[in-house]
Design a protein around this motif. Sequence first.
Motif, PDB file in Angstrom:
ATOM      1  N   LYS A 322       0.813  -1.229   0.000  1.00  0.00           N
ATOM      2  CA  LYS A 322       0.000   0.000   0.000  1.00  0.00           C
ATOM      3  C   LYS A 322       0.842   1.272   0.000  1.00  0.00           C
ATOM      4  O   LYS A 322       0.325   2.348  -0.297  1.00  0.00           O
ATOM      5  CB  LYS A 322      -0.965  -0.025   1.180  1.00  0.00           C
ATOM      6  CG  LYS A 322      -2.084  -1.013   0.919  1.00  0.00           C
ATOM      7  CD  LYS A 322      -3.128  -0.975   1.989  1.00  0.00           C
ATOM      8  CE  LYS A 322      -4.007  -2.213   1.898  1.00  0.00           C
ATOM      9  NZ  LYS A 322      -4.546  -2.590   3.184  1.00  0.00           N
ATOM     10  N   SER A 326      -2.166   2.565  -3.026  1.00  0.00           N
ATOM     11  CA  SER A 326      -3.147   2.708  -1.949  1.00  0.00           C
ATOM     12  C   SER A 326      -4.456   2.012  -2.302  1.00  0.00           C
ATOM     13  O   SER A 326      -5.255   1.695  -1.444  1.00  0.00           O
ATOM     14  CB  SER A 326      -3.385   4.187  -1.667  1.00  0.00           C
ATOM     15  OG  SER A 326      -3.690   4.845  -2.877  1.00  0.00           O
ATOM     16  N   ASP A 327      -4.654   1.736  -3.620  1.00  0.00           N
ATOM     17  CA  ASP A 327      -5.911   1.122  -4.057  1.00  0.00           C
ATOM     18  C   ASP A 327      -5.803  -0.390  -4.182  1.00  0.00           C
ATOM     19  O   ASP A 327      -6.630  -1.022  -4.819  1.00  0.00           O
ATOM     20  CB  ASP A 327      -6.329   1.728  -5.403  1.00  0.00           C
ATOM     21  CG  ASP A 327      -5.209   1.638  -6.447  1.00  0.00           C
ATOM     22  OD1 ASP A 327      -4.046   1.408  -6.048  1.00  0.00           O
ATOM     23  OD2 ASP A 327      -5.502   1.790  -7.639  1.00  0.00           O
TER      24      ASP A 327
END
Length: 378
Positions: A322, A326-327
């Motif tokens: 991450k 982050s997705d």
Amino acid sequence: MTLLDWHHRRTDRVANYEFAASMRWAFRQACIGAGVCLAVDSPIAGTSFRTPEVTNVELGTPLRMTVRMLEGTVPAALARAGHLIAPHLGGVALRVADRGFGWAVVTVLTSDPLAGSLELPPSPRAGVLLGRDEGGENLEVDPVELPHLIVQGQTRSGKSTWLYALIVQLLRHLNVVVAGVDPSGITLRPFTGTAHARWQASGLADPHALEAVLVALVADMDARLAAMPLDRDILPISAEHPLVVTILDEYPALLRALDAADPKQGKRVRALVARLLAESHKVGHRMVIAAQRAEASIVGAAERAQCGGRLSFRVDSADSVKLLHSDAELLAGGHTSARPGIALCSWPGRPLTRIRGPYLGGYGAYAAAVTAATRGAA
Ligand SMILES: Nc1ncnc2c1ncn2[C@@H]1O[C@H](COP(=O)(O)OP(=O)(O)OP(=O)(O)O)[C@@H](O)[C@H]1O
Ligand SMILES: [Mg+2]
């Protein structure tokens, strides 16, 4: 036709029908489990779920389904959850082809589409091949379109192999200079004695030489910014202004060594790199930062944001994934056991994808390819 034939055909048809129905049911349940669904609350019936709808099942190997997505969702949502849904359909991965207008064709793959290796094509190609995705599509870009890049991965996860393939492909293009700072001294060693070497520093023995390279790169960037024509906001690549690709291999090791020797020098180098990341792209410089883990203390949020291309080979935890993606909610967990050469890739204008990086051969093949490509420039 005998009565027995007729009976067999009929039972086959019934069996097929039942099998297709069981696949639809399994798909629906797996979609709910993986969160590709819409929960509908009603006071009388309680909560019910709506999922993408299978309108046709094509039996065979591989199994294929035509799927209508829910209103307001896209096939990419299904692709992201593919590894959670596939095991319930007897496969290991889903290949999701977006057919537009909310329709997708989903193929259930029984082996990992990224297993096996992706040979680097020997001949010069128009673009730089960065990898192949699960749908079998190549991620290939014109060198000029390369964003700044950051690559992370544990030891033996495939970072260097990927960098070797990138470097060799860049050298196939005219007007490319490979610059860089290489603490191990191995990655840039084949450039010894070539025209590229004056933009490179290897080993940690002489921290001033490392800093000098970055100072020279920033000076070149400033000269280019000054030379920018008044009517343009991007400096075109030419023989006079080649594309300069700067490889910062093992960047954390570099910073640690500098900080230990002289913290002020560590600070200066961080500032030089931050300037290159922020200002150099439009004047034909590209940065490639490699690290075992892209820790926040090493690569700050601002620097990370400048790197449009982000690759994670196998890392130690979902949290490490991450740092760069982050997705990556759904993909992060499984990625901690990825085989060498397989990476999660965030790329401008593309959804997060799993890719297999190209393989050129071992270090020997890399060194030979660099020597062959740079002999003229020596
Ligand atoms: N794309 C690939 N295809 C096939 N094999 C690969 C690929 N990438 C890596 N490998 C295999 O994994 C081994 C380790 O890869 P590599 O040396 O690139 O790891 P690394 O991340 O650079 O490790 P370190 O941090 O120790 O330098 C390679 O020697 C090669 O055998
Ligand atoms: Mg390496």
